[in-house]
Scaffold this active site. Sequence first.
Site, PDB file in Angstrom:
ATOM      1  CG  LEU A  45      -2.085  -0.827   1.288  1.00 24.96           C
ATOM      2  CD1 LEU A  45      -2.678  -0.952   2.807  1.00 24.96           C
ATOM      3  CD2 LEU A  45      -3.132  -0.915   0.336  1.00 24.96           C
ATOM      4  CB  SER A  46       0.068   4.468  -0.733  1.00 30.50           C
ATOM      5  OG  SER A  46       0.614   6.136  -0.493  1.00 30.50           O
ATOM      6  CB  SER A 118       2.614  -3.458  -8.536  1.00 35.43           C
ATOM      7  OG  SER A 118       3.590  -3.718  -7.611  1.00 35.43           O
TER       8      SER A 118
HETATM    9  P1  ADP Z   1       5.689   4.029  -0.017  1.00 36.80           P
HETATM   10  O1  ADP Z   1       6.801   4.034  -0.948  1.00 36.80           O
HETATM   11  O2  ADP Z   1       5.195   2.524   0.365  1.00 36.80           O
HETATM   12  O3  ADP Z   1       4.310   5.014  -0.275  1.00 36.80           O
HETATM   13  P2  ADP Z   1       7.239   5.493   1.966  1.00 36.80           P
HETATM   14  O4  ADP Z   1       8.459   5.034   2.109  1.00 36.80           O
HETATM   15  O5  ADP Z   1       7.116   6.868   1.209  1.00 36.80           O
HETATM   16  O6  ADP Z   1       6.109   4.357   1.565  1.00 36.80           O
HETATM   17  O7  ADP Z   1       6.573   5.884   3.359  1.00 36.80           O
HETATM   18  C1  ADP Z   1       6.608   5.101   4.479  1.00 36.80           C
HETATM   19  C2  ADP Z   1       6.784   6.101   5.809  1.00 36.80           C
HETATM   20  O8  ADP Z   1       6.717   5.021   6.786  1.00 36.80           O
HETATM   21  C3  ADP Z   1       8.126   6.780   5.816  1.00 36.80           C
HETATM   22  O9  ADP Z   1       7.746   8.298   6.389  1.00 36.80           O
HETATM   23  C4  ADP Z   1       8.986   6.087   6.745  1.00 36.80           C
HETATM   24  O10 ADP Z   1       9.698   6.809   7.360  1.00 36.80           O
HETATM   25  C5  ADP Z   1       7.905   5.447   7.612  1.00 36.80           C
HETATM   26  N1  ADP Z   1       8.316   4.061   8.252  1.00 36.80           N
HETATM   27  C6  ADP Z   1       8.189   4.089   9.723  1.00 36.80           C
HETATM   28  N2  ADP Z   1       8.658   2.701   9.897  1.00 36.80           N
HETATM   29  C7  ADP Z   1       9.085   2.040   8.869  1.00 36.80           C
HETATM   30  C8  ADP Z   1       9.803   0.848   8.565  1.00 36.80           C
HETATM   31  N3  ADP Z   1       9.816   0.095   9.417  1.00 36.80           N
HETATM   32  N4  ADP Z   1      10.016   0.572   7.068  1.00 36.80           N
HETATM   33  C9  ADP Z   1       9.725   1.432   6.142  1.00 36.80           C
HETATM   34  N5  ADP Z   1       9.018   2.831   6.629  1.00 36.80           N
HETATM   35  C10 ADP Z   1       8.984   2.758   7.896  1.00 36.80           C
END
Ligand code: ADP
Length: 210
Positions: A45-46, A118
């Site tokens: 998910l986003s 995806s």
């Molecule tokens: P996506 O690309 O799936 O939309 P993002 O990486 O942009 O997600 O955002 C995920 C958010 O969750 C970021 O702000 C990140 O710092 C936070 N986060 C907290 N814990 C985790 C973790 N264990 N793994 C990945 N992201 C994390």
Amino acid sequence: MANPPFEIKPNQSASFVVWNHTSVTPEVRAQSLGQQPRCIWFTGLSGSGKSTLANALEVALQRAGIHTMLLDGDNVRHGLCKDLGMTAEDRNENIRRVGETARLMVDAGLVVIAAFISPFREERARARELFGPGQFFEVYLQTSLAVCEARDPKGLYRMARSGKIADFTGIDSPYEVPDSPEVLLDTAAHDVDTLVMQLLSRAFPERWPS
Ligand code: ADP
């Protein structure tokens, strides 16, 4: 007047497209880079952590001297896929283009990291089919909608809930959970460094034995 030997109609041209065989093969390119190319495909998910983990993974691989390329869902929509929207049809085309691009980069010898929601099983299966045995690693970020929505790093869930964004995955567009991903990561239970180590030992056992 005699007919020309071939009558090529514009909409039939694809049937005349042939494969040119190159002297330098994907195997040779991989050998000259000294690595085994593959595609690490993040789905979730986003807000599940795809971009964050893809970035951290690429840093770890580069530090180990591995040649990489990162394809990020948000970034390709500024160029390669800027003409596409978020309907199911456009999402499928988005993933088709990205899969083909990743495949070309794997043929160039790179380790390709792809970070895309995806959401549909079929589109992920079609991307997988483009690669050789053992070259495609589907990495499912198992992060609940509640956790993703609480994180909401780009404010997109808030906009989707208030009706400002349509067809948002998890809200008014489905996410089909992978049946048998090569790697499943629980981003609510572990920090980024731990998850990258889990991933390295699963997807690169020859370099990071567990
Ligand atoms: P996506 O690309 O799936 O939309 P993002 O990486 O942009 O997600 O955002 C995920 C958010 O969750 C970021 O702000 C990140 O710092 C936070 N986060 C907290 N814990 C985790 C973790 N264990 N793994 C990945 N992201 C994390």
